[in-house]
Design an enzyme around this catalytic site. Structure first.
Site, PDB file in Angstrom:
ATOM      1  N   GLY A  46       5.689   4.355  -2.814  1.00 36.99           N
ATOM      2  CA  GLY A  46       5.620   5.808  -2.667  1.00 36.99           C
ATOM      3  C   GLY A  46       6.612   6.573  -3.500  1.00 36.99           C
ATOM      4  O   GLY A  46       7.012   7.690  -3.137  1.00 36.99           O
ATOM      5  N   HIS A  47       7.031   6.015  -4.631  1.00 41.43           N
ATOM      6  CA  HIS A  47       8.072   6.641  -5.455  1.00 41.43           C
ATOM      7  C   HIS A  47       7.538   7.933  -6.077  1.00 41.43           C
ATOM      8  O   HIS A  47       6.608   7.911  -6.892  1.00 41.43           O
ATOM      9  CB  HIS A  47       8.507   5.664  -6.541  1.00 41.43           C
ATOM     10  CG  HIS A  47       9.848   5.980  -7.125  1.00 41.43           C
ATOM     11  ND1 HIS A  47      10.494   5.142  -8.000  1.00 41.43           N
ATOM     12  CD2 HIS A  47      10.679   7.039  -6.961  1.00 41.43           C
ATOM     13  CE1 HIS A  47      11.652   5.663  -8.341  1.00 41.43           C
ATOM     14  NE2 HIS A  47      11.780   6.824  -7.731  1.00 41.43           N
TER      15      HIS A  47
ATOM     16  N   ASP B 146       8.708  -1.124  -8.946  1.00 38.41           N
ATOM     17  CA  ASP B 146       8.877   0.218  -8.406  1.00 38.41           C
ATOM     18  C   ASP B 146       8.852   0.183  -6.889  1.00 38.41           C
ATOM     19  O   ASP B 146       8.193  -0.665  -6.285  1.00 38.41           O
ATOM     20  CB  ASP B 146       7.758   1.126  -8.926  1.00 38.41           C
ATOM     21  CG  ASP B 146       8.184   2.575  -9.035  1.00 38.41           C
ATOM     22  OD1 ASP B 146       9.300   2.895  -8.580  1.00 38.41           O
ATOM     23  OD2 ASP B 146       7.408   3.379  -9.567  1.00 38.41           O
TER      24      ASP B 146
ATOM     25  N   TYR C 252      12.597   9.126   4.560  1.00 34.04           N
ATOM     26  CA  TYR C 252      13.732  10.034   4.418  1.00 34.04           C
ATOM     27  C   TYR C 252      13.257  11.474   4.276  1.00 34.04           C
ATOM     28  O   TYR C 252      13.713  12.371   5.002  1.00 34.04           O
ATOM     29  CB  TYR C 252      14.579   9.649   3.211  1.00 34.04           C
ATOM     30  CG  TYR C 252      15.482  10.765   2.728  1.00 34.04           C
ATOM     31  CD1 TYR C 252      16.474  11.280   3.552  1.00 34.04           C
ATOM     32  CD2 TYR C 252      15.324  11.327   1.458  1.00 34.04           C
ATOM     33  CE1 TYR C 252      17.296  12.327   3.132  1.00 34.04           C
ATOM     34  CE2 TYR C 252      16.139  12.363   1.035  1.00 34.04           C
ATOM     35  CZ  TYR C 252      17.124  12.860   1.873  1.00 34.04           C
ATOM     36  OH  TYR C 252      17.922  13.895   1.454  1.00 34.04           O
TER      37      TYR C 252
ATOM     38  N   GLU D  12      21.307  10.869   7.083  1.00 28.56           N
ATOM     39  CA  GLU D  12      21.023   9.639   6.358  1.00 28.56           C
ATOM     40  C   GLU D  12      20.196  10.057   5.149  1.00 28.56           C
ATOM     41  O   GLU D  12      19.241  10.825   5.285  1.00 28.56           O
ATOM     42  CB  GLU D  12      20.234   8.660   7.232  1.00 28.56           C
ATOM     43  CG  GLU D  12      20.982   8.173   8.451  1.00 28.56           C
ATOM     44  CD  GLU D  12      22.039   7.140   8.112  1.00 28.56           C
ATOM     45  OE1 GLU D  12      22.019   6.629   6.972  1.00 28.56           O
ATOM     46  OE2 GLU D  12      22.880   6.858   8.979  1.00 28.56           O
TER      47      GLU D  12
ATOM     48  N   ASN E 168      14.750   9.056 -15.330  1.00 30.69           N
ATOM     49  CA  ASN E 168      15.770   8.100 -14.881  1.00 30.69           C
ATOM     50  C   ASN E 168      16.243   7.195 -16.008  1.00 30.69           C
ATOM     51  O   ASN E 168      17.445   6.920 -16.133  1.00 30.69           O
ATOM     52  CB  ASN E 168      15.223   7.256 -13.731  1.00 30.69           C
ATOM     53  CG  ASN E 168      15.145   8.025 -12.423  1.00 30.69           C
ATOM     54  OD1 ASN E 168      15.693   9.124 -12.293  1.00 30.69           O
ATOM     55  ND2 ASN E 168      14.458   7.457 -11.441  1.00 30.69           N
TER      56      ASN E 168
ATOM     57  N   ASP F 225      32.329  13.763  11.345  1.00 30.74           N
ATOM     58  CA  ASP F 225      31.567  12.741  10.647  1.00 30.74           C
ATOM     59  C   ASP F 225      31.538  11.472  11.498  1.00 30.74           C
ATOM     60  O   ASP F 225      32.529  11.128  12.153  1.00 30.74           O
ATOM     61  CB  ASP F 225      32.186  12.435   9.281  1.00 30.74           C
ATOM     62  CG  ASP F 225      31.193  11.763   8.338  1.00 30.74           C
ATOM     63  OD1 ASP F 225      30.726  12.424   7.395  1.00 30.74           O
ATOM     64  OD2 ASP F 225      30.867  10.573   8.559  1.00 30.74           O
TER      65      ASP F 225
ATOM     66  N   LYS G 209      13.840  14.761   6.831  1.00 31.10           N
ATOM     67  CA  LYS G 209      14.481  16.014   6.438  1.00 31.10           C
ATOM     68  C   LYS G 209      13.515  17.191   6.605  1.00 31.10           C
ATOM     69  O   LYS G 209      13.933  18.294   6.993  1.00 31.10           O
ATOM     70  CB  LYS G 209      14.971  15.931   4.997  1.00 31.10           C
ATOM     71  CG  LYS G 209      16.181  15.041   4.802  1.00 31.10           C
ATOM     72  CD  LYS G 209      17.391  15.502   5.605  1.00 31.10           C
ATOM     73  CE  LYS G 209      17.984  16.799   5.074  1.00 31.10           C
ATOM     74  NZ  LYS G 209      19.216  17.180   5.832  1.00 31.10           N
TER      75      LYS G 209
ATOM     76  N   LEU H 254      31.249   8.548  10.211  1.00 32.24           N
ATOM     77  CA  LEU H 254      31.845   7.483   9.386  1.00 32.24           C
ATOM     78  C   LEU H 254      30.965   6.234   9.362  1.00 32.24           C
ATOM     79  O   LEU H 254      31.404   5.119   9.636  1.00 32.24           O
ATOM     80  CB  LEU H 254      33.259   7.150   9.866  1.00 32.24           C
ATOM     81  CG  LEU H 254      34.284   8.285   9.766  1.00 32.24           C
ATOM     82  CD1 LEU H 254      35.645   7.819  10.268  1.00 32.24           C
ATOM     83  CD2 LEU H 254      34.384   8.814   8.337  1.00 32.24           C
TER      84      LEU H 254
ATOM     85  N   THR I  90      16.864  19.028   1.177  1.00 40.08           N
ATOM     86  CA  THR I  90      16.555  18.387  -0.098  1.00 40.08           C
ATOM     87  C   THR I  90      15.236  18.869  -0.676  1.00 40.08           C
ATOM     88  O   THR I  90      14.353  19.316   0.071  1.00 40.08           O
ATOM     89  CB  THR I  90      16.481  16.853   0.103  1.00 40.08           C
ATOM     90  OG1 THR I  90      16.021  16.233  -1.093  1.00 40.08           O
ATOM     91  CG2 THR I  90      15.504  16.494   1.221  1.00 40.08           C
ATOM     92  N   ASP I  91      15.087  18.730  -1.985  1.00 37.61           N
ATOM     93  CA  ASP I  91      13.807  19.069  -2.612  1.00 37.61           C
ATOM     94  C   ASP I  91      12.727  18.046  -2.296  1.00 37.61           C
ATOM     95  O   ASP I  91      11.534  18.299  -2.502  1.00 37.61           O
ATOM     96  CB  ASP I  91      13.961  19.222  -4.122  1.00 37.61           C
ATOM     97  CG  ASP I  91      14.493  17.986  -4.831  1.00 37.61           C
ATOM     98  OD1 ASP I  91      14.758  16.962  -4.168  1.00 37.61           O
ATOM     99  OD2 ASP I  91      14.670  18.040  -6.066  1.00 37.61           O
ATOM    100  N   GLU I  92      13.102  16.885  -1.767  1.00 36.83           N
ATOM    101  CA  GLU I  92      12.113  15.837  -1.499  1.00 36.83           C
ATOM    102  C   GLU I  92      11.121  16.216  -0.402  1.00 36.83           C
ATOM    103  O   GLU I  92      10.074  15.586  -0.272  1.00 36.83           O
ATOM    104  CB  GLU I  92      12.808  14.524  -1.183  1.00 36.83           C
ATOM    105  CG  GLU I  92      13.614  13.997  -2.364  1.00 36.83           C
ATOM    106  CD  GLU I  92      14.101  12.570  -2.179  1.00 36.83           C
ATOM    107  OE1 GLU I  92      13.335  11.744  -1.645  1.00 36.83           O
ATOM    108  OE2 GLU I  92      15.251  12.291  -2.572  1.00 36.83           O
TER     109      GLU I  92
ATOM    110  N   ARG J 244      13.898  13.712 -12.475  1.00 27.93           N
ATOM    111  CA  ARG J 244      14.656  14.405 -11.447  1.00 27.93           C
ATOM    112  C   ARG J 244      15.413  15.577 -12.070  1.00 27.93           C
ATOM    113  O   ARG J 244      15.771  15.545 -13.243  1.00 27.93           O
ATOM    114  CB  ARG J 244      15.668  13.452 -10.770  1.00 27.93           C
ATOM    115  CG  ARG J 244      15.011  12.226 -10.103  1.00 27.93           C
ATOM    116  CD  ARG J 244      14.163  12.633  -8.927  1.00 27.93           C
ATOM    117  NE  ARG J 244      13.555  11.502  -8.230  1.00 27.93           N
ATOM    118  CZ  ARG J 244      12.294  11.113  -8.397  1.00 27.93           C
ATOM    119  NH1 ARG J 244      11.509  11.757  -9.260  1.00 27.93           N
ATOM    120  NH2 ARG J 244      11.807  10.110  -7.694  1.00 27.93           N
TER     121      ARG J 244
END
Length: 342
Positions: A293-294, A290, A159, A83, A258, A32, A163, A34, A133-135, A223
């Site tokens: 791009g949420h 908000d 992000y 990240e 949420n 890691d 990924k 850290l 990730t599912d994103e 989510r």
């Protein structure tokens, strides 16, 4: 036989390592960098286990990674290093490209060099498991079916794009070079040792400290919530039983808005540690602008991993969130430690 676990001092990676030693004596080398969200305290008593070796380095440090392969000869790599905070990726995408894309590329290359030098049963047994990730799939409408492993990639944040890029690299290293890879795409994780910047731990920390509980927009972003120990059990199943080159979606079957999550946390805190003035913690909820791009909704179809590997989540959201709130109430010293230099 040894496992190499990257991102081992982060939320999900540390859970995997702690859980591993509950079931196995197989040695683990954990690596890691850290950064702000990685802390050795998340590994707890594992740090004193003679079967555990910690290396302070980044997955992008080719020399360090090559040295681990040469000395410890792992049978598998589990890549948790990333990240992962969307807000931070919007403010500074460079670190996400460096770790999630370039870092994954360098780790893959080290693994490929090592794999090519293996022979016989060692070569047949080697695996590279990439945790994603599912994103990467983008967003869903209220009526869309949950994401399956065949959904097209439509990432909407820096992000998620980083990924998605790492997932594509892993796939390419399998199809081009024959590296025996496995990929998992999970829904939103929660549970103990989660760094207090994500929704659930941030909400708990802010509530206890008398601060606002920020909810983006109207709070109706949905989510699929997955208890972290369920997730790492799923990863263990994929490592041992998964088919090379395949992707397995791991979800909790727990879709929640949420705002409803925040209200449930407030209700649990009202029960377990009420405010001195008797007012509900829900009075601290504040709706904020908000983020760009949420994504509106994520949901995972986890039928493939259940059908083929026999995994399904143990925790409901109600049982998992109660355990999580109770853990944070009992672990304020850990929260203070990891946020002291934030």
């Amino acid at each position: 036989m040894t496992l190499l676990v990257t991102g081992s001092a982060g939320f999900i990676g540390s859970c995997f390592v702690r859980q591993h030693f509950e079931h196995s004596a197989e040695p683990v080398v954990s690596l890691d960098a850290l950064t702000y969200a990685g802390h050795l305290s998340t590994l707890g008593p594992v740090m004193a286990n003679p079967a555990h070796t910690f290396v302070h380095a980044s997955i992008g440090d080719t020399d360090a990674v090559r040295a681990i392969f040469a000395e410890y000869k792992p049978r598998a790599v589990l890549n948790f290093a990333a990240e992962s905070h969307v807000d931070r990726s919007i403010l500074g995408p460079g670190a996400f490209i460096e770790t999630n894309v370039v870092g994954t590329y360098r780790l893959l290359e080290c693994a490929r060099e090592y794999f090519n030098d293996l022979g016989g049963e060692e070569k047949n047994a080697f695996r590279f498991l990439h945790v994603s990730t599912d994103e990467v799939y983008g967003t869903l409408s209220a009526t869309d079916a949950p994401f399956s492993e065949t959904n097209r990639y439509e990432p909407n944040s820096p992000y998620a794009a980083s990924k998605a890029a790492s997932d594509h690299l892993v796939r390419a290293w399998h199809h081009t070079y024959g590296l025996p890879v496995l990929t998992t795409n999970c829904s939103n994780n929660y549970g103990p040792y989660h760094f207090p910047e994500k929704l659930i731990p941030l909400c708990i920390a802010n509530a206890l400290n008398g601060r606002q509980l920020p909810v983006y927009g109207d709070g109706q972003q949905i989510r699929d919530w997955l208890y972290v120990e369920d997730h790492t059990r799923g990863i263990r199943a994929v490592l041992e039983l998964g088919v090379c080159g395949e992707t397995y979606n791991i979800g909790g079957w727990n879709e929640k808005a949420n705002l409803d999550v925040v209200k449930l946390i407030c209700s649990l805190l009202d029960e377990l540690q009420p405010r001195a003035d008797g007012v509900s913690y829900s009075s601290q909820i504040a709706f904020v602008t908000d983020r760009p791009g949420h994504d509106r909704r994520y949901a995972i179809d986890a039928r493939k991993i259940e059908r083929e590997l026999g995994w399904k989540p143990v925790e409901t959201f109600e049982t998992g969130i109660r355990k999580t709130v109770q853990w944070y109430l009992a672990s304020q010293a850990w929260v203070d430690e990891v946020t002291a230099t934030r």
